[in-house]
Design a protein around this motif. Structure first.
Motif, short mmCIF file in Angstrom:
data_model
loop_
_atom_site.label_atom_id
_atom_site.label_comp_id
_atom_site.label_asym_id
_atom_site.label_seq_id
_atom_site.Cartn_x
_atom_site.Cartn_y
_atom_site.Cartn_z
N GLY A 77 0.81 -1.21 0.00
CA GLY A 77 0.00 0.00 0.00
C GLY A 77 0.84 1.26 0.00
N ALA A 78 0.59 2.14 0.96
CA ALA A 78 1.28 3.44 1.01
C ALA A 78 2.79 3.28 1.20
CB ALA A 78 0.69 4.29 2.13
N TRP A 79 3.23 2.08 1.62
CA TRP A 79 4.67 1.82 1.86
C TRP A 79 5.34 1.16 0.65
CZ3 TRP A 79 0.69 1.26 5.27
CH2 TRP A 79 0.75 2.02 6.43
N ILE B 83 9.15 3.54 -7.06
CA ILE B 83 7.68 3.50 -7.15
C ILE B 83 7.16 4.80 -6.56
CG2 ILE B 83 5.57 2.26 -6.49
CD1 ILE B 83 7.40 -0.23 -6.06
N PRO B 84 6.78 5.76 -7.42
CA PRO B 84 6.34 7.04 -6.88
C PRO B 84 4.96 6.92 -6.23
CG PRO B 84 6.16 7.02 -9.28
CD PRO B 84 6.71 5.68 -8.88
N MET B 85 4.89 7.18 -4.95
CA MET B 85 3.60 7.13 -4.24
C MET B 85 3.22 8.55 -3.81
SD MET B 85 2.68 3.96 -4.28
CE MET B 85 1.31 3.97 -3.12
N ARG B 86 1.91 8.77 -3.73
CA ARG B 86 1.40 10.06 -3.23
C ARG B 86 0.49 9.77 -2.06
NH1 ARG B 86 -2.33 12.21 -6.00
NH2 ARG B 86 -2.47 10.79 -7.76
N PRO B 87 1.07 9.34 -0.91
CA PRO B 87 0.20 8.98 0.22
C PRO B 87 -0.66 10.14 0.67
CG PRO B 87 2.52 9.02 0.88
CD PRO B 87 2.49 9.23 -0.60
N PRO C 283 -3.22 4.53 -0.36
CA PRO C 283 -2.05 4.10 -1.14
C PRO C 283 -2.13 4.57 -2.58
CG PRO C 283 -3.59 2.27 -0.90
CD PRO C 283 -4.23 3.46 -0.22
N LEU C 284 -2.07 5.88 -2.79
CA LEU C 284 -2.26 6.40 -4.15
C LEU C 284 -0.95 6.36 -4.93
CD1 LEU C 284 -4.56 9.48 -3.43
CD2 LEU C 284 -5.20 7.12 -3.95
N PHE C 285 -1.04 5.87 -6.15
CA PHE C 285 0.13 5.78 -7.02
C PHE C 285 0.35 7.14 -7.66
CE2 PHE C 285 1.88 4.57 -11.29
CZ PHE C 285 3.13 4.19 -10.83
N GLY C 286 1.60 7.60 -7.66
CA GLY C 286 1.89 8.92 -8.20
C GLY C 286 2.64 8.87 -9.50
N GLY C 287 2.48 7.78 -10.27
CA GLY C 287 3.22 7.64 -11.52
C GLY C 287 2.76 8.63 -12.58
N GLU C 288 3.59 8.80 -13.59
CA GLU C 288 3.27 9.69 -14.70
C GLU C 288 2.16 9.08 -15.54
OE1 GLU C 288 4.71 12.63 -15.14
OE2 GLU C 288 5.80 12.22 -13.28
N ALA C 289 1.51 9.94 -16.33
CA ALA C 289 0.45 9.47 -17.24
C ALA C 289 1.00 8.36 -18.14
CB ALA C 289 -0.08 10.62 -18.06
N ILE D 183 1.43 -4.01 -6.51
CA ILE D 183 0.02 -3.63 -6.71
C ILE D 183 -0.30 -2.50 -5.73
CG2 ILE D 183 -0.73 -5.53 -5.17
CD1 ILE D 183 -2.85 -4.40 -8.11
N VAL D 184 -0.79 -1.39 -6.26
CA VAL D 184 -1.14 -0.26 -5.38
C VAL D 184 -2.46 0.37 -5.81
CG1 VAL D 184 1.13 0.45 -4.53
CG2 VAL D 184 0.36 1.22 -6.78
N GLY D 185 -3.01 1.16 -4.91
CA GLY D 185 -4.25 1.89 -5.21
C GLY D 185 -5.47 1.05 -4.87
N GLY D 186 -6.57 1.35 -5.53
CA GLY D 186 -7.81 0.60 -5.32
C GLY D 186 -8.51 0.95 -4.03
#
Ligand SMILES: Cc1cc2nc3c(=O)[nH]c(=O)nc-3n(C[C@H](O)[C@H](O)[C@H](O)COP(=O)(O)OP(=O)(O)OC[C@H]3O[C@@H](n4cnc5c(N)ncnc54)[C@H](O)[C@@H]3O)c2cc1C
Length: 414
Positions: free
Chosen positions: A206-208, A220-224, A310-316, A346-349
């Protein structure tokens, strides 16, 4: 625990135990390691809404469709973890009339049964709703209890030859010739680490996820994003009450036994372990919930708690490259993306869509391992549905952590 297994799953939230259960039902032996207790991350710190998808119908129809599909699946396979409360979207005088209509239409487009209901007759049974309520839309929201849900998954993991270890933190990933081959695990109070070797490692933290990815030099860019929830002693609320307006702070009230959970806020945080838990969040939630249910402004506050999305902060480009299974969640194949094979993140959801996320991961891992077996989790009941005794001892074995304020001052657990 030094051992070898087919798949090691890092993270004992709904997603991690869901992945392990899915793989177990396909005959793939899986070990889960969780550094805290089961559901100690976001999973145990939600509102516990089994979303109908209505909340996302105007902003993210794809997520809304996933939610209603999974809502229906989970009611079948895990009714013992769900209270079928139903839910409403309530329009108050300051809310945009057009939003209510858009919501109703988008719900229909997404296959969510959302029907306007007569406010006065609903208020006869539910006088707790504000007398200012102008319109109500009934939706199939429900309440899901994350802890028994996770335990039921864990019990099935064991029944299919796998293992679930709590208080087991991954402190390093073993990387050999560009392939992840296992992990070093540390237990509290132990000297040294234990090793689990696996053909594939799944990062379901998740956020980690960024921290665990960095152990294999994968970025893995995350935007918690933190969200507060307030528990109020108020038995009358018996359905999920959402505000009929675009998502904003303080727009949901969720019944949990004799309490109501008021949510939530959304604020970016740098560190999912260390972030401010602020009084203004609590005050705002009480104020906003009180607009929908006036008694909540004076009902006693029992406690407040926070979760981190656990938001993913990846590029478009990451989404466009097909690595995002949907906009709701993201699967990263580190072999393809980073040249590090044997490793998937696996992240997000949402809690509501954990089973679907797990199915995507298990499909992917089985393809990598050359296993040809279909997913069975959409039809196979979770332990405890037909035999309540099946969960009894496991529930106490995996006993959840007490509320944050009652725990020792260990940052990880607060
Ligand atoms: C405020 C808020 C309210 C929400 N409300 C709802 C809701 O009502 N309904 C809904 O459907 N969804 C809701 N969600 C979303 C939902 O909580 C999450 O999407 C979902 O629970 C994520 O589950 P997960 O298993 O992916 O992550 P988590 O539950 O966070 O699991 C990750 C686990 O990994 C563990 N971990 C981390 N690092 C390591 C390591 N090095 N070694 C071992 N273990 C490690 C963590 O301890 C954690 O337990 C909400 C989220 C928030 C923040």
């Amino acid at each position: 625990m030094n051992r070898e297994t087919d798949v090691l799953v890092v993270g004992g939230g709904a997603t991690g135990v869901g992945v392990a259960r899915d793989l177990g039902l396909r005959g793939v032996e899986t070990v889960v390691v969780e550094r805290n207790g089961l559901t100690g991350g976001a999973t145990g710190n939600t509102h516990g809404v089994l979303h109908s998808g209505a909340r996302y119908a105007t902003s993210d129809p794809e997520s809304a469709r996933e939610c209603i599909a999974e809502n229906e699946v989970l009611r079948e396979v895990a009714p013992h973890c769900i209270d079928p409360t139903g839910g409403f979207f309530a329009q108050l005088p300051e809310d945009d009339d057009g939003y209510f209509e858009r919501l109703r239409n988008r719900c229909r487009d997404c296959g969510i049964v959302a029907e306007p209901v007569d406010v006065e007759s609903v208020r006869r049974d539910r006088p707790y709703l504000s007398p200012e309520t102008e319109r109500l839309l009934r939706v199939p929201d429900a309440v899901v209890h994350p802890f028994p849900l996770a335990v039921a998954n864990a019990v099935d993991v064991r029944e299919h030859g796998g293992a679930v270890h709590t208080d087991a933190e991954v402190v390093d990933l073993l990387v050999d010739g560009g392939e992840v081959t296992g992990a070093e695990i540390r237990r509290p109070g132990a000297t040294g680490t234990e090793t689990v070797r696996a053909d594939h490692v799944v990062n379901a933290t998740g956020a980690w996820a960024g921290e665990v990815g960095s152990l294999a030099d994968v970025e893995i860019p995350m935007r918690p994003s933190k969200g507060a929830m307030v528990v109020v002693d108020y038995p009358p609320v018996d359905a999920v009450v959402n505000r009929a307006r675009p998502a904003t702070d303080g727009d949901i009230v969720v019944p949990h036994d004799s309490t109501a959970v008021l949510g939530t806020t959304s604020e970016a945080v740098d560190d999912p372990d260390e972030y401010p838990k602020e009084e203004w969040e609590v005050d705002l939630l009480v104020e906003k919930a009180g607009e929908m249910v006036p008694d909540l402004q004076t009902a006693p506050v029992v406690r407040s708690y926070w979760g981190v999305r656990p938001l993913f902060g990846g590029e478009a480009s990451e989404f466009e490259a097909g690595r995002s299974v949907t906009r709701g969640y993201t699967l990263l194949d580190h072999g393809e993306r980073d040249g590090v094979s044997g490793f998937t993140t696996i992240v997000g959801g949402k809690l509501t869509t954990y089973r679907l996320m797990a199915e995507s991961v298990a499909d992917h891992v089985c393809e990598r391992l050359g296993v040809d077996a279909p997913c069975r989790t959409a039809a196979e009941p979770l332990p405890g549905r037909d035999d309540p005794d099946a969960l009894r001892s496991a529930l106490s074995e995996f006993e959840p952590l007490p509320p944050a304020e009652e725990r020792p001052s260990d940052a990880r657990r607060s």
